[in-house]
Write a protein that holds these residues in place. Structure first.
Motif, mmCIF file in Angstrom:
data_model
loop_
_atom_site.group_PDB
_atom_site.id
_atom_site.type_symbol
_atom_site.label_atom_id
_atom_site.label_comp_id
_atom_site.label_asym_id
_atom_site.label_seq_id
_atom_site.Cartn_x
_atom_site.Cartn_y
_atom_site.Cartn_z
ATOM 1 N N THR A 30 0.836 -1.203 0.000
ATOM 2 C CA THR A 30 0.000 0.000 0.000
ATOM 3 C C THR A 30 0.867 1.247 0.000
ATOM 4 O O THR A 30 2.019 1.232 0.461
ATOM 5 C CB THR A 30 -0.922 0.029 1.222
ATOM 6 N N LEU A 31 0.304 2.334 -0.486
ATOM 7 C CA LEU A 31 1.008 3.608 -0.495
ATOM 8 C C LEU A 31 1.328 4.054 0.922
ATOM 9 O O LEU A 31 2.438 4.539 1.199
ATOM 10 C CB LEU A 31 0.151 4.671 -1.205
ATOM 11 N N SER A 32 0.362 3.891 1.840
ATOM 12 C CA SER A 32 0.599 4.307 3.224
ATOM 13 C C SER A 32 1.686 3.457 3.873
ATOM 14 O O SER A 32 2.518 3.973 4.638
ATOM 15 C CB SER A 32 -0.703 4.208 4.026
ATOM 16 N N GLY A 33 1.710 2.148 3.557
ATOM 17 C CA GLY A 33 2.746 1.286 4.103
ATOM 18 C C GLY A 33 4.120 1.667 3.597
ATOM 19 O O GLY A 33 5.089 1.720 4.368
ATOM 20 N N ARG A 34 4.218 1.960 2.306
ATOM 21 C CA ARG A 34 5.511 2.378 1.748
ATOM 22 C C ARG A 34 5.948 3.711 2.343
ATOM 23 O O ARG A 34 7.132 3.928 2.606
ATOM 24 C CB ARG A 34 5.417 2.469 0.224
ATOM 25 N N ALA A 35 4.981 4.608 2.562
ATOM 26 C CA ALA A 35 5.315 5.910 3.155
ATOM 27 C C ALA A 35 5.855 5.741 4.578
ATOM 28 O O ALA A 35 6.822 6.409 4.975
ATOM 29 C CB ALA A 35 4.085 6.816 3.157
ATOM 30 N N ARG A 36 5.244 4.836 5.338
ATOM 31 C CA ARG A 36 5.689 4.629 6.717
ATOM 32 C C ARG A 36 7.114 4.093 6.777
ATOM 33 O O ARG A 36 7.931 4.584 7.568
ATOM 34 C CB ARG A 36 4.734 3.667 7.433
ATOM 35 N N ILE A 37 7.406 3.085 5.953
ATOM 36 C CA ILE A 37 8.766 2.537 6.023
ATOM 37 C C ILE A 37 9.781 3.507 5.426
ATOM 38 O O ILE A 37 10.940 3.538 5.851
ATOM 39 C CB ILE A 37 8.850 1.139 5.372
ATOM 40 N N GLY A 38 9.339 4.334 4.475
ATOM 41 C CA GLY A 38 10.224 5.365 3.941
ATOM 42 C C GLY A 38 10.571 6.401 4.997
ATOM 43 O O GLY A 38 11.740 6.801 5.146
ATOM 44 N N LEU A 39 9.574 6.843 5.746
ATOM 45 C CA LEU A 39 9.822 7.819 6.816
ATOM 46 C C LEU A 39 10.688 7.214 7.915
ATOM 47 O O LEU A 39 11.548 7.890 8.489
ATOM 48 C CB LEU A 39 8.489 8.301 7.396
ATOM 49 N N GLU A 40 10.457 5.938 8.211
ATOM 50 C CA GLU A 40 11.255 5.279 9.249
ATOM 51 C C GLU A 40 12.725 5.283 8.871
ATOM 52 O O GLU A 40 13.606 5.486 9.722
ATOM 53 C CB GLU A 40 10.747 3.839 9.434
ATOM 54 N N TRP A 41 12.994 5.085 7.588
ATOM 55 C CA TRP A 41 14.394 5.105 7.154
ATOM 56 C C TRP A 41 14.942 6.523 7.122
ATOM 57 O O TRP A 41 16.056 6.785 7.592
ATOM 58 C CB TRP A 41 14.525 4.460 5.770
ATOM 59 N N LEU A 42 14.159 7.464 6.592
ATOM 60 C CA LEU A 42 14.632 8.848 6.492
ATOM 61 C C LEU A 42 14.902 9.467 7.857
ATOM 62 O O LEU A 42 15.887 10.190 8.052
ATOM 63 C CB LEU A 42 13.609 9.697 5.727
ATOM 64 N N LEU A 43 14.024 9.190 8.821
ATOM 65 C CA LEU A 43 14.134 9.828 10.134
ATOM 66 C C LEU A 43 15.079 9.088 11.071
ATOM 67 O O LEU A 43 15.806 9.724 11.860
ATOM 68 C CB LEU A 43 12.750 9.928 10.777
ATOM 69 N N PHE A 44 15.081 7.754 11.000
ATOM 70 C CA PHE A 44 15.816 6.979 11.996
ATOM 71 C C PHE A 44 16.828 6.007 11.404
ATOM 72 O O PHE A 44 17.538 5.337 12.164
ATOM 73 C CB PHE A 44 14.823 6.190 12.874
ATOM 74 N N ARG A 45 16.906 5.915 10.076
ATOM 75 C CA ARG A 45 17.768 4.940 9.393
ATOM 76 C C ARG A 45 17.510 3.524 9.915
ATOM 77 O O ARG A 45 18.425 2.743 10.188
ATOM 78 C CB ARG A 45 19.251 5.299 9.574
ATOM 79 N N SER A 46 16.218 3.202 10.049
ATOM 80 C CA SER A 46 15.829 1.894 10.552
ATOM 81 C C SER A 46 14.641 1.371 9.756
ATOM 82 O O SER A 46 14.197 2.007 8.797
ATOM 83 C CB SER A 46 15.477 1.977 12.046
ATOM 84 N N GLY A 47 14.145 0.192 10.137
ATOM 85 C CA GLY A 47 13.008 -0.402 9.449
ATOM 86 C C GLY A 47 13.436 -1.267 8.277
ATOM 87 O O GLY A 47 14.633 -1.496 8.047
ATOM 88 N N PRO A 48 12.461 -1.756 7.492
ATOM 89 C CA PRO A 48 12.767 -2.673 6.383
ATOM 90 C C PRO A 48 13.758 -2.106 5.371
ATOM 91 O O PRO A 48 14.559 -2.864 4.809
ATOM 92 C CB PRO A 48 11.390 -2.906 5.743
ATOM 93 N N LEU A 49 13.714 -0.806 5.100
ATOM 94 C CA LEU A 49 14.646 -0.253 4.117
ATOM 95 C C LEU A 49 16.093 -0.367 4.580
ATOM 96 O O LEU A 49 17.013 -0.428 3.764
ATOM 97 C CB LEU A 49 14.314 1.216 3.838
ATOM 98 N N ALA A 50 16.312 -0.373 5.899
ATOM 99 C CA ALA A 50 17.664 -0.429 6.445
ATOM 100 C C ALA A 50 18.179 -1.850 6.600
ATOM 101 O O ALA A 50 19.370 -2.046 6.832
ATOM 102 C CB ALA A 50 17.705 0.272 7.802
ATOM 103 N N VAL A 51 17.293 -2.836 6.476
ATOM 104 C CA VAL A 51 17.677 -4.222 6.714
ATOM 105 C C VAL A 51 17.901 -4.980 5.412
ATOM 106 O O VAL A 51 18.791 -5.818 5.310
ATOM 107 C CB VAL A 51 16.605 -4.932 7.569
ATOM 108 N N GLY A 52 17.115 -4.687 4.405
ATOM 109 C CA GLY A 52 17.231 -5.452 3.173
ATOM 110 C C GLY A 52 16.210 -6.568 3.134
ATOM 111 O O GLY A 52 15.101 -6.428 3.643
ATOM 112 N N ILE A 53 16.596 -7.703 2.567
ATOM 113 C CA ILE A 53 15.636 -8.770 2.293
ATOM 114 C C ILE A 53 15.663 -9.850 3.370
ATOM 115 O O ILE A 53 14.647 -10.160 3.979
ATOM 116 C CB ILE A 53 15.919 -9.389 0.916
ATOM 117 N N ASN A 54 16.820 -10.438 3.598
ATOM 118 C CA ASN A 54 16.918 -11.606 4.479
ATOM 119 C C ASN A 54 17.380 -11.191 5.874
ATOM 120 O O ASN A 54 18.413 -10.539 6.026
ATOM 121 C CB ASN A 54 17.898 -12.627 3.897
#
Length: 545
Positions: free
Chosen positions: A315-339
């Motif tokens: 979802t757009l809202s889900g992608r926005a949340r994980i994007g903000l998590e990375w931008l603000l805290f450098r954490s979340g799924p974007l910071a971990v990768g796949i496995n």
């Protein structure tokens, strides 16, 4: 900088960036680093989950395909390889694994003195900055980060609990030499960003006046004077150029392109070279042979609850949340990768050490880097750690811009077939063990209709793919071994001034991901080169005296 340097390094990947840094560190030696791809300026390279964006990228990925493999229903298997500063370390899955003690002890026992685990361990410690802190097998002062995953995920927690109930110990560190256990992988990340060798090694060195980095520079051939390597011919921006080496040429182009470049340059199987009208500098029948790779088998499950990365990305809202998590805290799924979850186990009762690796992902897709499924999904990816199947890499023509023939011969031995079927069965056993069993809704692939060994093997042939670890195509071994390509100091047999430093020199594939072992190889090779230089200087001084 002059077109004559002391050292030419071909390929700015996992090994090449290390070599460029270490050889230029003293300021005494002029070094030229050639990279066929562009600078690593594509933003998704530096975001860990960007692995999905670079997997099929037309510029930063070579995007190779194997020949049709008769053991895989004549399928051509997609083989991504990095084509940018950092090479495959700029597009890989970020998993920080060394392999097992037995891997390196076996190298030494095969006639390669100085390559035992005890010999390699100081270099593993030298290269790493491990957030688990110092220890007998860990380092904290190296350039390459080993970063632990801090935020637990319920699916990975379920994997750990299920494996523990099957007798697998929970570990924080897979890299102590024995490897057996279950837990979270460490990643080559730094502050939520990818830590490729371009970031870890090349960036700190690039301002040195004695280091010249040429991007968009595709090596065409190593040049020889007799049997001495003296330079490299390459094409850059449509022009053919030459750079000469006073001391050595170091090939770090990887297990596919280093043997290709050797063959193009007249070093390889004589019959193959004659077939394409290439003059023979040295007949080395092992160049391009001994190809090994880890075959990945992906079991996909739909989960009972919407707690997967599929759900966040859908979802757009889900992608926005994980994007903000990375931008603000450098954490979340974007910071971990796949496995996130790792598991090393024994599926063969005869194995003394782990023979199978799991990459457990909290998302699912038809293939690595593919579009996620429209349901809540996770992936149990399994691979046999020490395959016995062997393939080859050979020229298709004398054209340096044509990809070579790549034949992996996956599952061509009875051992590999049996072990791979056993790995799939074990993955199903883990998935059906509480508490993980209660978190699974259904097996999407291979599905409940695939039950017998023959049916499982057919599934593996139909869906198996690379896990990106081709190795062994310029293998290390003594001069008495007719198929050896380099000696224990990684010098190409029968010629001078030429070394190979990448996955291709591995006599046998390490038990796990190959990026960190290649960094270790390069650290060692740089020391070899500088030690040999000092020895040459001493001998010259003694003769002069």
């Amino acid at each position: 900088m002059s077109d004559t340097v002391d050292y030419i390094v071909v390929g700015a990947g996992s090994a090449g960036c290390v070599m460029a840094n270490r050889l230029s560190a003293s300021g005494k030696h002029a070094v030229c680093l050639l990279e066929a791809g562009p600078k690593d300026s594509y933003p998704w390279i530096h975001i860990p989950i960007g692995y999905g964006k670079t997997m099929f990228h037309k510029v930063v990925n070579w995007g190779y395909y194997t020949d049709p493999d008769p053991n895989m229903l004549d399928r051509r298997i997609y083989w991504p390889r990095g084509r940018t500063l950092g090479g495959s370390s700029a597009i890989n899955g970020l998993i920080y694994i060394r392999g097992q003690q037995r891997d390196y002890d076996a190298w030494a026992a095969a006639g390669n003195p100085g390559w035992s685990w005890d010999d390699c361990l100081p270099y593993f410690r030298k290269l790493e900055n491990n957030d688990l802190g110092p220890g007998p097998t860990r380092g904290t002062e190296g350039p390459l980060n080993a970063t632990s995953i801090k935020t637990p995920h319920p699916l990975v927690q379920g994997l750990i609990a299920a494996a523990e109930s099957l007798g697998i110990p929970h570990v924080d560190d897979f890299n102590t030499g024995d490897q057996e256990g279950v837990g979270y992988y460490q990643l080559t990340t730094r502050n939520g960003r990818r830590c490729s060798t371009a970031v870890a090694y090349l960036r700190p060195a690039q301002r040195r006046p004695n280091l010249r980095v040429e991007t968009d520079a595709h090596a065409m051939a190593v040049l020889f004077e007799g049997t001495r390597a003296c330079g490299v011919r390459y094409r850059q921006h449509g022009q053919v150029r030459t750079v000469r080496a006073r001391r050595e040429v170091v090939l770090c182009a990887g297990a596919l392109q280093s043997p290709q470049l050797l063959q193009l340059s007249g070093v390889g199987p004589a019959a193959l070279l004659r077939q394409f009208g290439i003059g023979i500098v040295r007949d080395l029948p092992g160049v391009g042979e001994n190809l090994q790779d880890h075959l990945q088998i992906r079991l996909i499950y739909e989960t009972a609850r919407p707690i997967t990365t599929n759900d966040q990305l859908r979802t757009l809202s889900g992608r926005a949340r994980i994007g903000l998590e990375w931008l603000l805290f450098r954490s979340g799924p974007l910071a971990v990768g796949i496995n996130q979850g790792g598991l090393f186990c024994r599926v063969d009762p005869a194995s003394r050490t782990p023979d199978t690796q799991f990459h457990f992902a909290t998302l699912s897709a038809d293939m690595a880097g593919g579009k996620v499924h429209p349901f809540s999904g996770c992936t149990y990816s399994v691979c046999q750690l020490r395959p016995s199947s062997r393939g080859h890499v050979r020229l298709r023509s004398a054209d340096p811009f044509e990809a070579p023939s790549m034949q992996p011969n996956y599952l061509s031995t009875e051992l590999d077939q049996r072990m791979t079927v056993a790995a799939v069965k074990y993955a199903r056993k883990v998935a059906s063990t509480p508490p993980l069993a209660g978190m699974m809704k259904r097996e999407f692939r291979p599905g409940p209709d695939v039950r017998t060994d023959d049916e499982i093997l057919h599934f593996c042939r139909e869906y198996g793919a690379t896990i990106f670890h081709p190795s062994g195509t310029a293998r290390m071994g003594p001069a008495s071994d007719p198929m050896a390509v380099v000696d224990e100091r990684l010098r190409v047999h029968g010629v001078t001034g030429l070394r190979v430093v990448d996955c291709s020199i591995m006599p046998t594939l390490v038990s796990g991901n190959t990026n960190v072992p290649v960094v270790m190889l390069a650290e060692r090779a740089a020391d070899f080169i500088l030690q040999d230089l000092r020895q040459d200087i001493r001998q010259t001084q003694q003769v002069a005296a």
